[in-house]
Design an enzyme around this catalytic site. Structure first.
Site, PDB file in Angstrom:
ATOM      1  N   CYS A  85       1.007  -1.196  -0.056  1.00 58.12           N
ATOM      2  CA  CYS A  85       0.094   0.047  -0.068  1.00 58.12           C
ATOM      3  C   CYS A  85       0.961   1.264  -0.183  1.00 58.12           C
ATOM      4  O   CYS A  85       2.215   1.174   0.071  1.00 58.12           O
ATOM      5  CB  CYS A  85      -0.750   0.036   1.321  1.00 58.12           C
ATOM      6  N   GLU A  92      -0.164  -0.118  16.362  1.00 59.39           N
ATOM      7  CA  GLU A  92      -1.044   1.000  15.659  1.00 59.39           C
ATOM      8  C   GLU A  92      -2.018   1.375  16.826  1.00 59.39           C
ATOM      9  O   GLU A  92      -2.341   2.471  16.929  1.00 59.39           O
ATOM     10  CB  GLU A  92      -1.513   0.627  14.105  1.00 59.39           C
ATOM     11  N   HIS A 124       4.671  -5.446   8.848  1.00 59.19           N
ATOM     12  CA  HIS A 124       4.741  -6.741   9.532  1.00 59.19           C
ATOM     13  C   HIS A 124       5.104  -7.882   8.333  1.00 59.19           C
ATOM     14  O   HIS A 124       4.085  -8.552   7.656  1.00 59.19           O
ATOM     15  CB  HIS A 124       3.525  -7.107  10.123  1.00 59.19           C
TER      16      HIS A 124
END
Ligand code: SF4
Length: 381
Positions: free
Chosen positions: A26, A151, A56
């Site tokens: 992304c 996050e 990750h």
């Protein structure tokens, strides 16, 4: 066609691979990796640390380590290298997930400037802004996310700076939370049940009277929507509200999933309309967005979650990750007996495309009469 989610068919003859229309890297991950490698290039001789895993994905993290980058903490925030060893001369990269206000402050006190080396994804910052806006309007911020995920920890820190905040990990926990809102459960039990998930001074008897929901950017869209709707409905019933008055108790927000999560999940939902024998999902085993793609696939057909082509041990054996048990398992005879074999393929937002290509090449190698990948590429061109 941005919103065309029709999968791409790679027809090798005896093997048909249906590739999800959106998969893999992304914007946030590409941006973070670019900043990290540029930092390495521009700062020869300097010590460069990463607060924790960049993203990750084990291959990307190993690559960075091979370039001399050291990790300060593990995924769960445990120190691998003491912060006491840092000096103002060191560079510390903030990963795409962002970090907590407490850690930012700790680094600032050492004299480390993080702004230039901050790779926090703008879509994560958007969640922080949303939660701060909710907090400013005096709602308690409910964060739907994995309590230990970097996050979510960062979002929790930003939200709890301005208002009471609470992390809810899934629908099961949302259902328990609702029992405290309705008064069905004794308030005392809350602190044990939601241990380490609520902000300092959280008062369950007062702080659940006015709430707003945000979520980790990589959650499962359907669950996120279901949790927000469920909590909204609960507040309506408890306080006798309707759509025109709901804002008195429930902040009117949309989900905070990022575009990549939405597009990758939508592409998989469309991919699953294709009749197939099995699905393969490629990505890091601690990747939240990848795990949700696996969840979607396994509802429909046998699904194998692997982090690279090496996990395909032979044409008879595949070693894959069971995310529920958190261990790798080997499945025999995973390929169908009848031809053509039809395989659905996708990857998570932190997975380099080269790994998907590796998986395709490995699979094609099991079918001697199949077109080669290079022939296929020439044909597409
Ligand atoms: S998955 Fe979404 S929020 Fe996370 S880095 Fe990628 S774009 Fe940003």
């Amino acid at each position: 066609m941005k919103k065309d989610f029709t999968p791409a068919l790679l027809d090798f003859g005896p093997l048909k691979i249906y590739l999800a229309r959106h998969f893999g890297f992304c914007y946030g991950v590409e941006n973070a990796i670019e900043i990290a490698f540029r930092t390495v290039e521009e700062n020869p001789g300097k010590r460069i640390f990463l607060l924790s895993e960049m993203i990750h994905n084990p291959q990307v993290n190993e690559d960075l380590q091979e370039h001399g980058v050291q990790f300060l903490q593990d995924t769960y925030g445990k120190e691998l290298i003491s912060f006491d060893q840092l000096t103002a001369d060191d560079i510390v990269l903030i990963p795409a997930f962002g970090t907590t206000l407490q850690i930012e402050e700790k680094l600032r006190r050492i004299g480390i400037q993080t702004e230039k080396y901050d790779t926090t994804c703008p879509f994560v910052e958007k969640v922080w802004n949303r939660s701060e806006a909710i907090a400013e309007k005096k709602y308690t911020v409910i964060i739907h996310g994995k309590p230990n995920h970097e996050e979510t920890r960062a979002t929790f820190s930003h939200a709890s700076f301005k208002a009471p905040a609470l992390v809810v990990k899934d629908m099961e926990q949302a259902e328990e939370l609702v029992k405290y809102i309705s008064g069905e459960k004794n308030a005392d039990k809350f602190y044990e049940e939601f241990e380490d998930q609520y902000s300092k001074g959280f008062d369950v008897t007062k702080d659940l009277q006015r709430i707003g929901v945000v979520n980790q950017t990589t959650q499962l869209a359907s669950e996120t929507q279901a949790i927000a709707d469920f909590l909204k409905q609960t507040m309506m019933e408890k306080y006798g509200l309707d759509d025109s008055t709901i804002e008195e108790r429930f902040a009117d927000t949309r989900d905070t999933l990022c575009y990549a999560t939405n597009d990758n999940q939508s592409a998989v939902i469309h991919l699953l309309n294709t009749p197939a024998d099995l699905a393969i999902v490629v990505g890091g085993y601690n990747s939240s967005n990848t795990t949700h793609l696996v969840e979607l696939c396994e509802e429909k057909l046998p699904t194998y979650f692997i982090n690279d082509e090496e996990r395909i041990l032979s044409q008879d054996e595949i070693m894959h990750f069971n995310y529920k048990k958190k261990l790798q398992e080997v499945t025999h005879d995973f390929l169908p007996q009848s031809l053509p074999a039809r395989i659905l393929l996708t990857s998570g937002a932190s997975c380099p495309d080269a790994l998907v290509e590796g998986v395709i090449r490995k699979l094609v190698g099991f079918f001697p009469s199949a077109k080669t990948v290079d022939e296929m590429v020439a044909e597409i061109r």
